[in-house]
Design an enzyme around this catalytic site. Structure first.
Site, mmCIF file in Angstrom:
data_model
loop_
_atom_site.group_PDB
_atom_site.id
_atom_site.type_symbol
_atom_site.label_atom_id
_atom_site.label_comp_id
_atom_site.label_asym_id
_atom_site.label_seq_id
_atom_site.Cartn_x
_atom_site.Cartn_y
_atom_site.Cartn_z
ATOM 1 C CD GLU A 21 17.067 54.131 73.215
ATOM 2 O OE1 GLU A 21 15.840 54.325 73.233
ATOM 3 O OE2 GLU A 21 17.874 54.805 73.879
ATOM 4 C CB ALA A 53 14.064 62.059 70.779
ATOM 5 C CG ASN A 55 7.861 55.888 77.932
ATOM 6 O OD1 ASN A 55 8.171 55.362 78.996
ATOM 7 N ND2 ASN A 55 6.944 56.837 77.858
ATOM 8 N NE ARG A 85 -11.467 48.826 71.570
ATOM 9 C CZ ARG A 85 -12.637 48.217 71.605
ATOM 10 N NH1 ARG A 85 -13.309 48.146 72.742
ATOM 11 N NH2 ARG A 85 -13.146 47.675 70.521
ATOM 12 C CG ASP A 129 16.122 57.176 78.395
ATOM 13 O OD1 ASP A 129 17.207 57.005 77.793
ATOM 14 O OD2 ASP A 129 15.088 57.563 77.823
ATOM 15 C CG LEU A 184 8.785 62.484 77.445
ATOM 16 C CD1 LEU A 184 8.166 61.285 78.157
ATOM 17 C CD2 LEU A 184 9.161 63.554 78.453
ATOM 18 N N GLY A 233 14.741 61.506 76.465
ATOM 19 C CA GLY A 233 15.480 61.075 77.639
ATOM 20 C C GLY A 233 14.859 61.647 78.899
#
Length: 385
Positions: A119, A132, A211, A219, A266, A302, A304
């Site tokens: 990733e 992160a 995410n 929009r 995750d 966040l 994970g």
């Protein structure tokens, strides 16, 4: 020959599964009576760690990887992709090498881990979109770097998440796909044209859609709509209640089509830990809140999730149906890793039985079979050796 019984989550029918020499040899309907559900073992395309074991730490050992495989198996996840995130080349190579050595040393690890998911590091460098991941280690796609990493781990990399906004992204995607690599789009601020070009080049997935993206977007157009509308891309979702609200997740899954939806955990090393402040390889300084979500300290970003895949299945089952949720955690992800997560004659006997009722926040796993071996008979002492 062994027999394992349970109800089919899709139809409710009783099934009797015959197993011999590690494979399914027969499936009979309506010939047994059981108070549990039965399904293929869960398949998770995104696992950073769990229960104190951090796959992104250079301190992670071969023993740790072997232990993680067994712990996840006992929780119903019989196949998973260790996920290595954006870091210096040397660190990524070291983490990959450890996983490769664990596979070489242990047949069960070799079966549970068909390949590794990278990733990054070729993701968006922009705040919000980057999540992160450490900005100083984000870098453009490089075939030379990828070849170096592959050579160092015995061609173990089987999935790569990237952002297609980089110059030359389509060519990079095409080169990876030509080597049999599954390319997934994620942590991206790419335009619709760039997303479509990546799909045309062979990209097949979106990583944790909804995410790894800015909190505020135009929009339209924006990368969410473009990926939802691109039928060549299936979409992964983290169903922990924090990464996506229930309504958002339900709407996105309906837009994408359930047959193109994949559940991932995750999970990170801190998954299951109590509230408090921690230092982690994924995210650095993080805080676990009352909801169990793991966030960067002083931020709402966040780092994970704190769940395992059976928890996500239960949440989606409450929103849709148990059969649909399990498909998203078995055969749908399994299609990207050598047809795992299927229940048919000739398939590996990776099976789980569990209890679940509407409103439960997890599957109550009863028995787990991996290639015909019942894992629930393992003691914690054996798991830790």
């Amino acid at each position: 020959m062994e027999t394992i019984c349970g109800r089919d989550p899709a139809s409710g029918a009783m099934l009797e599964i015959l197993v011999a020499e590690g494979v399914v040899t027969g499936i009979r309907h309506g010939v047994c009576d059981a108070d549990v559900w039965i399904a293929p073992g869960l398949v998770d395309l995104q696992v950073n760690g769990y229960s104190g074991i951090d796959l992104n730490s250079e301190a992670c050992t071969v023993h740790d990887v072997c232990l993680l495989v067994r712990r996840l198996a006992c929780l119903g996840t019989t196949t998973f992709l260790p996920t290595i995130i954006t870091a210096p080349v040397a660190k990524m190579a070291a983490c990959l090498k450890t996983i490769a050595e664990a596979r070489a040393a242990d047949a069960m690890v070799r079966h549970a881990i068909p390949c590794v998911h990278l990733e990054g590091p070729h993701i968006s460098p922009l705040d919000g979109y980057r999540g992160a991941h450490a900005v100083e280690h984000v870098r453009p796609p490089s075939i030379e770097e990828f070849a170096l990493l592959q050579a160092g781990c015995g061609n173990l990399i089987g999935m790569v998440t990237l952002s297609p906004h980089w110059v030359g992204s389509a060519e990079f995607v095409r080169a990876l796909v030509g080597q049999g690599i599954v390319v997934s789009l994620g942590h991206t601020h790419a335009t619709g044209e760039q997303i479509r070009a990546a799909a045309e080049a062979g990209a097949r997935l979106s990583t944790h859609l909804g995410n790894g993206i800015a909190a505020e977007l135009p929009r339209h157009p924006n990368p969410l709509w473009e990926q939802l509308a691109e039928d060549r891309l299936s979409a992964c979702f983290i169903a922990d209640g924090a990464h996506l609200s229930a309504a958002t997740m339900r709407a996105m899954m309906r837009a994408k089509g359930f047959e193109r939806c994949v559940l991932v955990s995750d999970a990170v090393a801190l998954a299951g830990s109590p509230e408090g402040a921690y230092r982690a390889d994924v995210g650095g300084e993080v805080v676990i809140g009352p909801d169990g979500a793991i966030r960067l300290r002083g931020s709402n970003l966040l780092a994970g999730s704190g769940i395992v895949l059976k928890d996500g299945v239960a949440r989606v089952a409450a929103e849709l149906s148990l059969g649909t949720a399990l498909t998203m955690a078995t055969s749908n992800p399994g299609a990207f890793v050598r047809a795992r997560g299927v229940l048919r004659v000739g398939a590996d006997a990776d099976l789980i039985t569990f209890r679940w009722r509407s409103g439960d926040t997890t599957l109550q796993v009863q028995d787990v079979m991996v290639r015909g071996r019942v894992m629930q008979q393992e003691s914690e002492e054996n798991l830790s050796r």
